[in-house]
Enzyme design. Structure first.
Site, mmCIF file in Angstrom:
data_model
loop_
_atom_site.group_PDB
_atom_site.id
_atom_site.type_symbol
_atom_site.label_atom_id
_atom_site.label_comp_id
_atom_site.label_asym_id
_atom_site.label_seq_id
_atom_site.Cartn_x
_atom_site.Cartn_y
_atom_site.Cartn_z
ATOM 1 N N LYS A 187 58.718 -21.828 -14.454
ATOM 2 C CA LYS A 187 57.301 -21.842 -14.852
ATOM 3 C C LYS A 187 56.459 -21.232 -13.740
ATOM 4 O O LYS A 187 56.260 -21.841 -12.684
ATOM 5 C CB LYS A 187 56.799 -23.263 -15.123
ATOM 6 C CG LYS A 187 55.441 -23.219 -15.835
ATOM 7 C CD LYS A 187 54.670 -24.511 -15.748
ATOM 8 C CE LYS A 187 53.884 -24.653 -14.479
ATOM 9 N NZ LYS A 187 52.814 -23.658 -14.289
ATOM 10 N N GLY A 240 54.311 -25.644 -3.945
ATOM 11 C CA GLY A 240 52.907 -25.880 -4.275
ATOM 12 C C GLY A 240 52.335 -26.963 -3.388
ATOM 13 O O GLY A 240 52.780 -27.141 -2.242
ATOM 14 N N SER A 241 51.360 -27.677 -3.912
ATOM 15 C CA SER A 241 50.650 -28.649 -3.082
ATOM 16 C C SER A 241 51.463 -29.933 -2.905
ATOM 17 O O SER A 241 52.306 -30.273 -3.738
ATOM 18 C CB SER A 241 49.301 -28.970 -3.712
ATOM 19 O OG SER A 241 49.505 -29.605 -4.955
ATOM 20 N N THR A 242 51.166 -30.649 -1.838
ATOM 21 C CA THR A 242 51.861 -31.906 -1.563
ATOM 22 C C THR A 242 51.571 -32.923 -2.667
ATOM 23 O O THR A 242 52.466 -33.665 -3.088
ATOM 24 C CB THR A 242 51.431 -32.433 -0.179
ATOM 25 O OG1 THR A 242 51.775 -31.434 0.789
ATOM 26 C CG2 THR A 242 52.128 -33.730 0.183
ATOM 27 N N GLY A 245 53.722 -32.119 -5.553
ATOM 28 C CA GLY A 245 55.101 -32.420 -5.160
ATOM 29 C C GLY A 245 55.422 -33.894 -5.366
ATOM 30 O O GLY A 245 56.486 -34.260 -5.866
ATOM 31 N N GLU A 262 58.901 -27.383 -1.546
ATOM 32 C CA GLU A 262 58.318 -26.572 -0.474
ATOM 33 C C GLU A 262 56.818 -26.728 -0.632
ATOM 34 O O GLU A 262 56.221 -26.172 -1.548
ATOM 35 C CB GLU A 262 58.790 -25.127 -0.648
ATOM 36 C CG GLU A 262 58.690 -24.333 0.627
ATOM 37 C CD GLU A 262 57.306 -23.768 0.809
ATOM 38 O OE1 GLU A 262 56.481 -24.446 1.479
ATOM 39 O OE2 GLU A 262 57.041 -22.698 0.276
ATOM 40 N N CYS A 296 51.486 -20.944 2.625
ATOM 41 C CA CYS A 296 51.810 -22.282 3.137
ATOM 42 C C CYS A 296 52.132 -22.209 4.625
ATOM 43 O O CYS A 296 51.916 -23.165 5.348
ATOM 44 C CB CYS A 296 52.973 -22.864 2.348
ATOM 45 S SG CYS A 296 54.292 -21.675 2.076
ATOM 46 N N GLU A 397 44.879 -28.710 4.509
ATOM 47 C CA GLU A 397 45.233 -27.319 4.206
ATOM 48 C C GLU A 397 44.082 -26.675 3.431
ATOM 49 O O GLU A 397 43.784 -27.069 2.307
ATOM 50 C CB GLU A 397 46.517 -27.289 3.377
ATOM 51 C CG GLU A 397 47.024 -25.887 3.156
ATOM 52 C CD GLU A 397 48.340 -25.843 2.389
ATOM 53 O OE1 GLU A 397 48.482 -26.564 1.391
ATOM 54 O OE2 GLU A 397 49.214 -25.055 2.782
#
Ligand code: NAD
Length: 503
Positions: A187, A240-242, A245, A262, A296, A397
């Site tokens: 995706k 992507g973002s934490t 995740g 990641e 990132c 971030e």
């Protein structure tokens, strides 16, 4: 400008693909739903792209399941050959792919040509070559037994990638998964689906059997979440973002999926008093401003020894101000727009965040004044000095062309600042002192360390983080380990096993 004019103006030769790719065919979503993907230069629509829902993900998973036996049992060298052919096709269509990626993401054409496309081809080529070189082991166990390991594919793999490097990140995920014999449901991000769909077409041309790769653009909360939950998927790999995740880990619990993450970063880029300033200034600008800072591994915390801070900043600010911000399809442009308006506004909001905590704006902090760029997602290269390493701009971030400057007096202070975040992806240092360089390489809390350079990547070199930056490694042999599971096989060759229950 109508859509046909837009792709012609962008110099595209191949038509823009805008349907889901399932079981080797381009199809509409079952619901008929679409979402416009926008040109970040002016927010005009590029294409209406089919949006996958649960029913489409089900079809993609079913296709991947039925393709799995053939693909996983195919000779590894034959799988590799298809990836090698794909790498050649990517190069042959490189200019078109570069333009498509630029149109959809806002990457300057210079970057798409010199970095995104060659790195994508290199990744498929590396893992195409790896397919028949990754092997199990024989283990010296007790006499009379042969013990060996098989490296078997995990099965159907779900992959979810973000919008900052769509072409490259799909290759980082799909190439090792496919080389190892897995089948894929991928995706792409809902705002940048186009290059992944074009790759699907090139994969078919390279000879990829139907169903091995399925591309399902869709909303994160719908298609992405469902991939993470799906009982027919054995592993989910995410970039992507934490925050997302964390949601993926929770969603994956139902069938105990293997998870690879990641996530974000807040890279420390430390410049010592003995550094080569010319190299450090240029490398630090690359570290934060390449790809509009949407990386990132961006060097988003510039940690300067106080003795060289002013001299460094004078040159760094001048360089940042000279970066040519402009239309991404203009080959002279060095910085394009961010990828969405929503993200531009989020990045700009950090200027106030900095001010509120006593930070000082040194450069940028706004959209460019050029009226030709007014409708786009542009942000000037922005430099902020933070009052403390604990401030939000030194911790969160921002993911834009936004660098936070901090200063230090001693090595210990530099290390404490560098390690003073929850993230642990990439860090770098500039110094002429060899012992210090290696000591920092050991002590930095990060998955990657660059010495007298920044943000180097290579398909052979492990990529990933620690802490809130996630777990697992992309690239290299480590990626093949991530996409395989180990089976241990015991063979009684000539062992004399005394009966445990002598009768
Ligand atoms: P995100 O993590 O929400 O999106 C990344 C991908 O995850 C997209 O494909 C999205 O559709 C999908 N997704 C979203 N919600 C999901 C869910 N519940 N389940 C499964 N998939 C889901 O990132 P974002 O909101 O687009 O960006 C927010 C911030 O994330 C950025 O500002 C940046 O700080 C960070 N980010 C990091 C990276 C990176 O390379 N590590 C990339 C993009 C964004």
């Amino acid at each position: 400008m109508n859509l046909a004019d837009l792709s012609a103006a962008a110099g595209l030769k191949a038509p823009i693909r805008h349907q889901l790719f399932i079981n080797g065919r381009f199809v509409d979503a079952q619901s008929g739903q679409t979402l416009a993907t926008l040109n970040p230069h002016d927010n005009s629509p590029i294409a209406e792209v089919a949006m996958a829902g649960h029913a489409d993900v089900d079809l993609a998973v079913a296709a991947a399941q039925s393709a799995l036996p053939r693909w996983s049992r195919m000779a590894a060298a034959d799988r590799g050959r298809i990836l090698l052919r794909l790498a050649d096709l990517i190069e042959a269509h490189g200019e078109d792919l570069a333009r498509l990626e630029t149109l959809d993401t806002g990457h300057p054409l210079k970057d798409s040509r010199a970095l995104d496309v060659p790195r994508t081809a290199a990744c498929y080529r590396y893992f195409g070559g790896m397919a028949d070189k990754f092997q199990g082991e024989t283990i010296p166990v007790e006499a009379g037994f042969l013990n060996y390991t098989l490296r078997e594919p995990v099965g159907v793999v779900g992959q979810v990638v973000p919008w900052n490097f769509p072409l490259m990140f799909t290759s980082w995920k799909m190439a090792p998964a496919l080389a190892a014999g897995n089948t894929v449901v991928m995706k792409p991000a809902e705002i940048t689906p186009l290059s992944a769909l074009r790759i699907a077409e090139l994969m078919a041309e390279a000879g990829m059997p139907d169903g091995v790769v399925n591309i399902v653009p869709g909303l994160g909360a719908v298609a992405g979440q469902y991939i993470a939950e799906h009982p027919g998927i054995a592993k989910v790999a995410f970039t992507g973002s934490t925050a997302t995740g964390r949601r993926i880990v929770q969603a994956s619990a139902g069938n105990l999926k293997k998870v690879q993450l990641e996530l974000g970063g807040k890279g420390a880029n430390i410049v010592f008093e003995d550094a080569n300033l010319t190299a450090a200034v240029n490398g630090s600008a690359w570290a934060i401003f390449h790809n509009q800072g949407q990386a990132c591994i961006a060097g988003s915390r510039l940690v300067l020894h106080e003795r060289i801070a002013e001299a460094f900043l004078e040159r760094f600010v001048a360089l940042a101000r000279s970066i040519r911000v402009g239309h991404p399809l203009d080959a002279a442009t060095e910085m394009g727009p961010l990828t969405s308006l929503q993200h531009r506004d989020r990045v700009l909001s950090y200027v106030d965040v900095a001010r509120t905590q006593g930070g000082e704006l040194i450069a940028g902090g706004k959209t460019p004044s050029d009226p030709a760029l007014a409708a786009g997602c542009y942000v000037e290269p922005t430099i902020v000095r933070a009052a403390s390493w604990r401030d939000r701009v030194a911790q969160e971030e921002v993911f834009g062309p936004f660098v936070t400057v901090l200063t230090f007096k001693t090595d210990e202070e530099a290390l404490a600042i560098a390690n003073g975040t929850d993230y642990g992806l990439g860090s770098g240092l500039w110094t002429a002192n060899l012992q210090r360089a290696h000591r920092f390489a050991r002590e930095l809390n990060a998955g990657m360390v660059w010495i007298n350079s920044y943000k180097r990547v290579n398909p052979g070199s492990p990529f990933g983080g620690v802490g809130q930056s996630g777990y697992g490694r992309e690239m290299g042999f480590d990626a093949m380990r991530e996409y395989t599971q180990v089976k241990s096989v015991w063979v009684n060759v000539d062992a004399q096993i005394p009966p445990w229950y002598p009768r």
